[in-house]
Design a protein around this motif. Structure first.
Motif, PDB file in Angstrom:
ATOM      1  N   PHE A 100      -3.707 -30.390  -3.519  1.00  0.00           N
ATOM      2  CA  PHE A 100      -3.212 -30.526  -5.034  1.00  0.00           C
ATOM      3  C   PHE A 100      -4.792 -30.172  -5.521  1.00  0.00           C
ATOM      4  N   ASP A 101      -4.819 -29.113  -6.404  1.00  0.00           N
ATOM      5  CA  ASP A 101      -6.229 -28.960  -7.254  1.00  0.00           C
ATOM      6  C   ASP A 101      -7.313 -28.658  -6.144  1.00  0.00           C
ATOM      7  N   LEU A 102      -6.858 -27.888  -5.401  1.00  0.00           N
ATOM      8  CA  LEU A 102      -7.907 -27.615  -4.120  1.00  0.00           C
ATOM      9  C   LEU A 102      -8.658 -26.174  -4.615  1.00  0.00           C
ATOM     10  N   ASP A 103      -9.855 -26.115  -4.410  1.00  0.00           N
ATOM     11  CA  ASP A 103     -10.306 -24.832  -4.196  1.00  0.00           C
ATOM     12  C   ASP A 103     -10.060 -24.027  -2.978  1.00  0.00           C
ATOM     13  N   HIS A 104     -10.345 -24.680  -1.833  1.00  0.00           N
ATOM     14  CA  HIS A 104      -9.729 -23.946  -0.367  1.00  0.00           C
ATOM     15  C   HIS A 104      -9.830 -25.118   0.436  1.00  0.00           C
ATOM     16  N   VAL A 105      -9.261 -24.883   1.608  1.00  0.00           N
ATOM     17  CA  VAL A 105      -9.347 -25.547   2.807  1.00  0.00           C
ATOM     18  C   VAL A 105     -10.373 -24.922   3.926  1.00  0.00           C
ATOM     19  N   GLU A 106     -11.156 -25.541   4.461  1.00  0.00           N
ATOM     20  CA  GLU A 106     -11.675 -25.014   5.578  1.00  0.00           C
ATOM     21  C   GLU A 106     -11.474 -25.558   6.895  1.00  0.00           C
ATOM     22  N   VAL A 107     -11.104 -24.759   8.077  1.00  0.00           N
ATOM     23  CA  VAL A 107     -10.939 -25.237   9.348  1.00  0.00           C
ATOM     24  C   VAL A 107     -11.865 -24.642  10.220  1.00  0.00           C
ATOM     25  N   LEU A 108     -12.603 -25.701  10.617  1.00  0.00           N
ATOM     26  CA  LEU A 108     -13.873 -25.122  11.247  1.00  0.00           C
ATOM     27  C   LEU A 108     -13.642 -25.575  12.713  1.00  0.00           C
ATOM     28  N   ARG A 109     -13.487 -24.670  13.729  1.00  0.00           N
ATOM     29  CA  ARG A 109     -13.049 -24.813  15.153  1.00  0.00           C
ATOM     30  C   ARG A 109     -14.476 -25.158  15.934  1.00  0.00           C
ATOM     31  N   GLY A 110     -14.325 -25.849  16.854  1.00  0.00           N
ATOM     32  CA  GLY A 110     -15.198 -26.209  17.916  1.00  0.00           C
ATOM     33  C   GLY A 110     -16.147 -27.534  17.499  1.00  0.00           C
TER      34      GLY A 110
ATOM     35  N   VAL B 123     -15.248 -14.481   0.782  1.00  0.00           N
ATOM     36  CA  VAL B 123     -15.192 -15.948   0.944  1.00  0.00           C
ATOM     37  C   VAL B 123     -16.244 -16.710   1.090  1.00  0.00           C
ATOM     38  N   THR B 124     -16.445 -17.491   0.079  1.00  0.00           N
ATOM     39  CA  THR B 124     -17.561 -18.598   0.404  1.00  0.00           C
ATOM     40  C   THR B 124     -17.077 -19.834   0.981  1.00  0.00           C
ATOM     41  N   VAL B 125     -18.071 -20.425   1.938  1.00  0.00           N
ATOM     42  CA  VAL B 125     -17.518 -21.778   2.516  1.00  0.00           C
ATOM     43  C   VAL B 125     -18.718 -22.580   2.508  1.00  0.00           C
ATOM     44  N   THR B 126     -18.407 -23.954   2.805  1.00  0.00           N
ATOM     45  CA  THR B 126     -19.562 -24.748   2.862  1.00  0.00           C
ATOM     46  C   THR B 126     -19.779 -25.381   4.312  1.00  0.00           C
TER      47      THR B 126
ATOM     48  N   GLU C  14     -22.296 -20.583   1.468  1.00  0.00           N
ATOM     49  CA  GLU C  14     -22.536 -19.249   2.427  1.00  0.00           C
ATOM     50  C   GLU C  14     -21.397 -18.315   2.395  1.00  0.00           C
ATOM     51  N   ASP C  15     -21.483 -17.019   2.623  1.00  0.00           N
ATOM     52  CA  ASP C  15     -20.650 -15.978   2.969  1.00  0.00           C
ATOM     53  C   ASP C  15     -20.026 -16.604   4.438  1.00  0.00           C
ATOM     54  N   ALA C  16     -18.552 -16.503   4.329  1.00  0.00           N
ATOM     55  CA  ALA C  16     -18.013 -17.151   5.462  1.00  0.00           C
ATOM     56  C   ALA C  16     -18.415 -16.149   6.781  1.00  0.00           C
ATOM     57  N   ASN C  17     -18.587 -15.044   6.479  1.00  0.00           N
ATOM     58  CA  ASN C  17     -18.783 -13.809   7.556  1.00  0.00           C
ATOM     59  C   ASN C  17     -20.356 -13.835   8.006  1.00  0.00           C
ATOM     60  N   LYS C  18     -20.927 -14.956   7.547  1.00  0.00           N
ATOM     61  CA  LYS C  18     -22.368 -14.929   8.079  1.00  0.00           C
ATOM     62  C   LYS C  18     -22.578 -16.420   8.564  1.00  0.00           C
ATOM     63  N   VAL C  19     -21.636 -17.003   8.888  1.00  0.00           N
ATOM     64  CA  VAL C  19     -21.624 -18.192   9.640  1.00  0.00           C
ATOM     65  C   VAL C  19     -21.271 -18.326  10.894  1.00  0.00           C
ATOM     66  N   ALA C  20     -22.161 -18.767  11.980  1.00  0.00           N
ATOM     67  CA  ALA C  20     -21.932 -18.671  13.408  1.00  0.00           C
ATOM     68  C   ALA C  20     -21.138 -19.707  14.004  1.00  0.00           C
ATOM     69  N   THR C  21     -19.892 -19.558  13.462  1.00  0.00           N
ATOM     70  CA  THR C  21     -18.909 -20.384  14.026  1.00  0.00           C
ATOM     71  C   THR C  21     -17.482 -19.912  13.491  1.00  0.00           C
ATOM     72  N   SER C  22     -16.430 -20.317  14.360  1.00  0.00           N
ATOM     73  CA  SER C  22     -15.006 -19.761  13.990  1.00  0.00           C
ATOM     74  C   SER C  22     -14.331 -20.419  12.914  1.00  0.00           C
ATOM     75  N   ILE C  23     -13.962 -19.806  11.845  1.00  0.00           N
ATOM     76  CA  ILE C  23     -13.810 -20.490  10.565  1.00  0.00           C
ATOM     77  C   ILE C  23     -12.530 -19.942   9.965  1.00  0.00           C
ATOM     78  N   SER C  24     -11.308 -20.768   9.534  1.00  0.00           N
ATOM     79  CA  SER C  24     -10.249 -20.178   8.650  1.00  0.00           C
ATOM     80  C   SER C  24     -10.375 -20.688   7.691  1.00  0.00           C
ATOM     81  N   VAL C  25     -10.228 -19.917   6.631  1.00  0.00           N
ATOM     82  CA  VAL C  25     -10.045 -20.391   5.268  1.00  0.00           C
ATOM     83  C   VAL C  25      -8.672 -20.017   4.437  1.00  0.00           C
ATOM     84  N   ILE C  26      -8.215 -21.056   3.598  1.00  0.00           N
ATOM     85  CA  ILE C  26      -7.079 -20.851   3.054  1.00  0.00           C
ATOM     86  C   ILE C  26      -7.455 -21.467   1.653  1.00  0.00           C
ATOM     87  N   GLY C  27      -7.405 -20.273   0.432  1.00  0.00           N
ATOM     88  CA  GLY C  27      -7.425 -20.842  -0.757  1.00  0.00           C
ATOM     89  C   GLY C  27      -6.634 -21.517  -1.637  1.00  0.00           C
ATOM     90  N   GLY C  28      -6.925 -22.279  -2.479  1.00  0.00           N
ATOM     91  CA  GLY C  28      -6.047 -23.179  -3.076  1.00  0.00           C
ATOM     92  C   GLY C  28      -4.812 -22.564  -3.684  1.00  0.00           C
TER      93      GLY C  28
END
Length: 783
Positions: free
Chosen positions: A138-148, A36-39, A45-59
C-alpha cells in the motif's frame, strides 16, 4: 498600445500551445523504457549501474498486475520462493510464509532473507508459530528484491538476499490525492473488496504531510465440513480482513537538513488458514476441492506497528543519515490440535471408555507471539563520484538493535475434565492415564509453555569504491557484528512431563554469543553508457541462537542436547550484465551465481516429538536469472523474467546427526527448479483524453521438494514432491483524465493443482492450492 496587446496575446497563445503540446506528450506513450532508481546501496542510483542482481516492481505496477501477497511476488520475480516450513505451520496463510532466494532456504534458526520497510529491519527468526512479517503493498513507490548476500549493508539474515518495501515520501512541492477501489468474486467462494485513499499536503515550502488509509476484505473459499459425514458446517472460512494506516511528515528547515517521522500500522484478521483436506479423516471418502474436515477453525490476528524517525543532513564531508525505529509485531493464532492433542493424550489413557471420549473431543493450540525491536543506524556517505575530486566514494556506519520475542503456548482440550468426571475417574490416577502429573489438567489445559528470546547485536560496516577510471571501479565492503542471544523457557502440565522427575514443571535458561566479520568484493565495468558488466564475491551469514533442553529420558538421549547453535555462513560468487539496446527500447539483465554454504543451521526432530537446532552439513547452489523488457513499438511492452536454481546438500552429515533423508545430493527443501513469467501490455488511444489497455501474464513455477523423502517418524513425506504449476492472469481497462477502470482475472484457468502439502495435522490429507479463479473490477483516480 495595440502592438503591445498583440504581443501579449501572441505570448499567451504560444504558452498555451506549449502547455498543450507538453500535456499531449505526457499522455502519448514513450518509445523508450523507463529508467529505474534503486536504494540497494543505501543511496539513490540507476539500477543498471549497481553490481548486484536486482528486480524492481513499481508501486503502480503492483496495482496494475494485482500482485498483493508474498506468494504473488515469488511468481513474478526470478529465484525467490515461499514455502510451508517450520514443521508445516507456515506457508498456508497471511503471516505464515518462509521466504527463500537462490536456494538459500531454511525452516530452522534465523531467517535467510532480510525483510525491510524502507530502512527498517523486520526480519524474525524461523519460529514454529509464525512466518515472515508481511506488510500490505500500500502506497509504495516500489519493491526491490536484492538477490545474493547483502550482509555488508543489511547485516545478518540477508544471506540469501533482501526484500525492501519503499514507501512514497511526502512531497514538499505539490498537493496530491489518489484513491483506489476494487471488488471481486472468487469461484466457489465469497466476494471481496478493497478501498484506499492517500493525501499529500505541502505546508509552506518546508513541511509536507502524507496520510494514507486502506481497508480490505477477502471473502475466502474454503468450507468447513463435518469430519464424519462431510456435511457443510461453515462456508468460506478462510476470510481475511485488514486495515492499514500510513502517516509520514517531512520537514526541511534548511536545504541541507530533512527530518522525516513516520508511522506504519497494519492489522490483519483471518478466519482460518488456507489449507483444505483431500478426504475425510481416518481414510474416509474423498472430498471436493477446498473443503476442510476439522473440528476447530484456525483464525489469526497479526498486528504490525512501525514508527520511525529518519534524519538526513548534508555536510561538506558527506551525507549523514540517522534511522531510529521501533518494530512491533503481535500475532495471535489458533491451531486445530485435535489430531495431535486429543489423539496424543488418548493413546496414553488406559481406560478404554475414557479413551473413546477423549478421541472425540476437539482441541486447540493457542499461540500468542510478540516481537519488539528497537534499532538505531547512523551512517555517512560520501558525495557521488566526481573524477575531478577523488577516485574514491565510500560509506561507513554503525548499527545496534535489541529484539525481544515472547511466545505463549496453551493447549487445552475443552471438556477433558468433564470426560474424566463422567466416568468417576481421576486425571492423576496412574491406572487411568500413563505418567500423570500432580496438577492434573487445570482448565482442561494439557500444556503451557512460554519462550522469551532476547537478541542484541551491534555492528560496524562500510563500503568503499575505487574508480580506476570513470567506467571501471572496484567495491570493497566489510561488516563486523557482535551478538548475544538469551532464551528463557517455562513449561507446565501433562505434555511438559518429561519423565525426568519434574512433575510437569520446567524452568530453563540458555545463552549464545557470536562474533562474525563478513567481506565483499565487486568489480564493475561500464563498457559504455548502456552496458555494464560486473563480478562479485561476498560472504553472507546469519546469527546463531539458543536451544531449550530436550528431556533425555523421554527422548532416549545419552547426553544433553546442545545448549546453543552457531552462526552459519556462505560464500556467493556472481557475474552479470545490465544492458540497454535499440535506443533504450530493449533491456537485458542477466546473472549467474554459485553459492557454497557451510555449517548449516538445521533442526533435528526426535521420535519423542521434541527437537533442537544444530549446525551440520554443507550445501551448494548454482543457477542464473534473466530479465528482459522490450518496447518494439510505443504502445506495446513485453517482459520476460526467469530463474533457474540447483540447490543440493554436499554431504550426508545431516542424516548422521538425525535428519532422515538429509543425504548428499538431496535437494534443499522449498526451492523450485525454475520460475518464469511472461507479460505483455498493449496500449490504445481512443481520443485525446481516453486511452485503453490490455494486459496478460503467464507465470510458471517449477517442481520442488517440501522436505526430505521421509519424516522423522520414518514414514514417507507427503510433501516431498511439489509439482510444477502455471498461473494465467489478464486485465483490460480504460483511462480518461485522472480516472481509470480495470476488469481483471487472476488464476484465469482456475488451476486447482495441489502445490504444497503442509503437515499441520500430521496426516497426508492436507492440501494447499492456489486461490480459485477470481474476477473483479477496479476504479482508481487522482485528485
Amino acid at each position: 498600445m495595440k502592438s503591445k496587446k498583440n504581443r501579449l496575446t501572441q505570448a499567451v497563445a504560444l504558452a498555451c500551445a506549449v502547455m498543450a503540446a507538453q500535456a499531449e506528450a505526457q499522455q502519448q506513450p514513450s518509445d523508450q523504457l523507463q529508467t529505474v532508481t534503486v536504494t540497494a546501496n543505501k543511496r539513490n542510483e540507476d539500477a543498471n549501474k549497481v553490481a548486484t542482481s536486482i528486480s524492481v516492481i513499481g508501486g503502480e505496477e503492483l496495482t496494475a498486475q494485482h500482485l498483493a501477497t508474498f506468494a504473488d511476488i515469488t511468481r513474478a520475480v526470478p529465484n525467490i520462493a515461499f514455502s510451508s516450513g517450520n514443521g508445516g505451520n507456515a506457508g498456508n496463510g497471511a503471516g505464515l510464509s518462509n521466504i527463500s532466494m537462490r536456494g538459500i532456504s531454511s525452516s530452522a534458526g534465523s531467517a535467510t532473507v532480510g525483510v525491510y520497510l524502507d530502512d527498517i529491519a523486520m526480519s524474525v527468526g524461523n519460529i514454529y508459530s509464525m512466518g515472515s512479517a508481511e506488510p500490505k503493498f500500500f502506497d509504495l513507490d516500489h519493491v526491490e528484491v536484492l538477490r545474493g548476500p547483502q550482509g555488508t549493508l543489511y547485516g545478518a539474515s540477508s544471506m540469501g538476499g533482501t526484500i525492501k518495501f519503499l514507501g512514497n515520501q511526502p512531497n514538499l512541492k505539490e498537493r496530491e490525492g489518489a484513491f483506489y477501489t476494487e471488488m471481486s468474486s472468487t469461484k466457489g467462494g465469497g466476494n471481496s473488496y478493497l478501498a484506499n485513499a492517500v493525501f499529500n499536503e505541502p505546508i509552506g515550502n518546508e513541511l509536507a504531510l502524507r496520510v494514507g488509509v486502506q481497508t480490505q476484505h477477502n471473502g475466502g473459499f474454503i468450507d468447513q465440513v463435518d469430519r464424519n459425514t462431510g456435511a457443510l458446517v461453515k462456508s468460506d472460512t478462510n476470510t481475511e480482513n485488514s486495515g492499514v494506516l500510513r502517516f509520514a511528515m517531512k520537514w526541511a528547515p534548511t536545504r541541507d537538513l530533512t527530518i522525516t517521522p513516520s508511522v506504519f500500522y497494519q492489522k490483519v484478521k483471518t478466519g482460518d488458514i488456507d489449507v483444505s483436506y483431500t478426504q475425510l479423516p481416518n481414510g474416509g471418502a474423498p472430498l471436493p476441492n477446498n473443503q476442510a474436515a476439522k473440528l476447530v477453525l484456525e483464525p489469526g490476528k497479526d498486528v504490525l506497528l512501525v514508527p520511525s524517525l529518519t534524519v538526513n543532513y548534508a555536510t561538506p564531508l558527506g551525507d549523514v543519515t540517522s534511522v531510529t525505529s521501533f518494530f512491533q509485531r503481535k500475532f495471535d493464532r489458533t491451531q486445530d490440535g485435535t489430531a495431535t492433542l486429543s489423539f496424543g493424550l488418548g493413546v496414553n489413557i488406559i481406560n478404554p471408555d475414557l479413551q473413546a471420549k477423549v478421541f472425540d473431543l476437539p482441541a486447540m493450540v493457542y499461540l500468542n507471539n510478540e516481537v519488539r525491536q528497537f534499532s538505531q543506524e547512523l551512517r555517512i556517505a560520501s558525495k557521488s563520484y566526481d573524477a575531478s575530486v577523488s577516485p574514491w566514494t565510500w560509506m561507513a556506519g554503525v548499527y545496534a538493535s535489541n529484539q525481544r520475542t515472547n511466545i505463549t503456548d496453551n493447549e487445552p482440550i475443552p471438556g477433558l475434565n468433564a470426560a474424566f468426571a463422567s466416568l468417576g475417574l481421576s486425571p492423576t490416577d496412574p491406572t487411568v492415564i500413563a505418567n500423570p502429573v500432580s496438577m492434573g489438567f487445570p482448565n482442561d489445559n494439557t500444556y503451557f509453555g512460554q519462550l522469551h528470546f532476547l537478541d542484541q547485536q551491534q555492528s560496524l560496516f562500510g563500503e568503499a569504491n575505487y574508480y580506476f577510471s570513470p567506467t571501471l571501479h572496484a567495491t570493497f565492503g566489510l561488516r563486523t557484528v557482535r551478538a548475544t542471544t538469551q532464551l528463557h523457557r517455562q513449561g507446565a502440565y501433562y505434555f511438559n512431563n518429561h519423565l525426568d522427575g519434574k512433575d510437569g514443571y520446567e524452568n530453563s535458561t540458555a545463552e549464545a554469543k557470536a562474533h562474525k566479520t563478513t567481506p565483499k568484493l565487486a568489480l564493475s565495468w561500464e563498457m559504455d553508457r548502456n552496458n555494464t558488466l560486473y563480478a562479485s564475491a561476498s560472504q553472507g551469514f546469519r546469527l546463531g541462537g539458543a536451544n531449550i533442553p530436550v528431556p533425555m529420558q523421554l527422548c532416549d538421549l545419552d547426553k544433553p542436547n546442545p545448549q546453543s547453535f552457531n552462526p552459519d555462513s556462505l560464500w556467493s560468487y556472481e557475474v552479470g550484465n545490465k544492458s540497454r539496446f535499440l535506443n533504450n527500447r530493449l533491456s537485458v539483465n542477466a546473472s549467474a551465481f554459485y553459492v557454497d554454504w557451510k555449517n548449516m543451521q538445521q533442526q533435528v526432530f526426535l521420535a519423542c516429538g521434541f527437537g533442537f537446532n544444530t549446525n551440520v552439513g554443507r550445501a551448494k547452489s548454482y543457477g542464473a536469472e534473466v530479465e528482459v523488457h522490450a518496447k518494439p513499438i510505443p504502445s506495446l511492452v513485453l517482459s520476460f523474467a526467469g530463474g533457474m536454481t540447483h540447490a543440493t546438500l554436499s554431504d550426508s552429515d545431516g542424516e548422521a546427526a538425525g535428519l532422515p533423508g538429509a543425504v548428499e545430493g538431496a535437494r534443499i527443501p522449498g526451492v523450485p527448479k525454475f520460475n518464469a513469467t511472461f507479460s505483455a501490455q498493449y496500449n490504445m488511444t481512443f481520443d485525446n483524453d481516453m486511452y485503453g489497455f490490455v494486459r496478460g501474464a503467464s507465470r510458471w513455477t517449477g517442481s520442488s521438494y517440501g522436505g526430505f523423502a521421509v519424516l522423522p517418524s520414518m514414514l514417507p513425506n507427503p510433501d516431498y514432491h511439489r509439482p510444477a504449476y502455471n498461473v494465467l492472469e489478464a486485465s483490460a481497462g480504460v483511462s480518461w483524465g485522472n480516472y481509470e477502470v480495470t476488469v481483471f482475472a487472476k488464476n484465469l484457468t482456475d488451476n486447482q493443482k495441489i502445490i504444497q502439502r503442509p503437515i499441520v495435522q500430521f496426516t497426508a490429507n492436507e492440501a494447499y492450492r492456489i486461490a480459485p479463479r477470481t474476477i473483479g473490477i477496479s476504479l482508481s483516480g487522482k485528485l
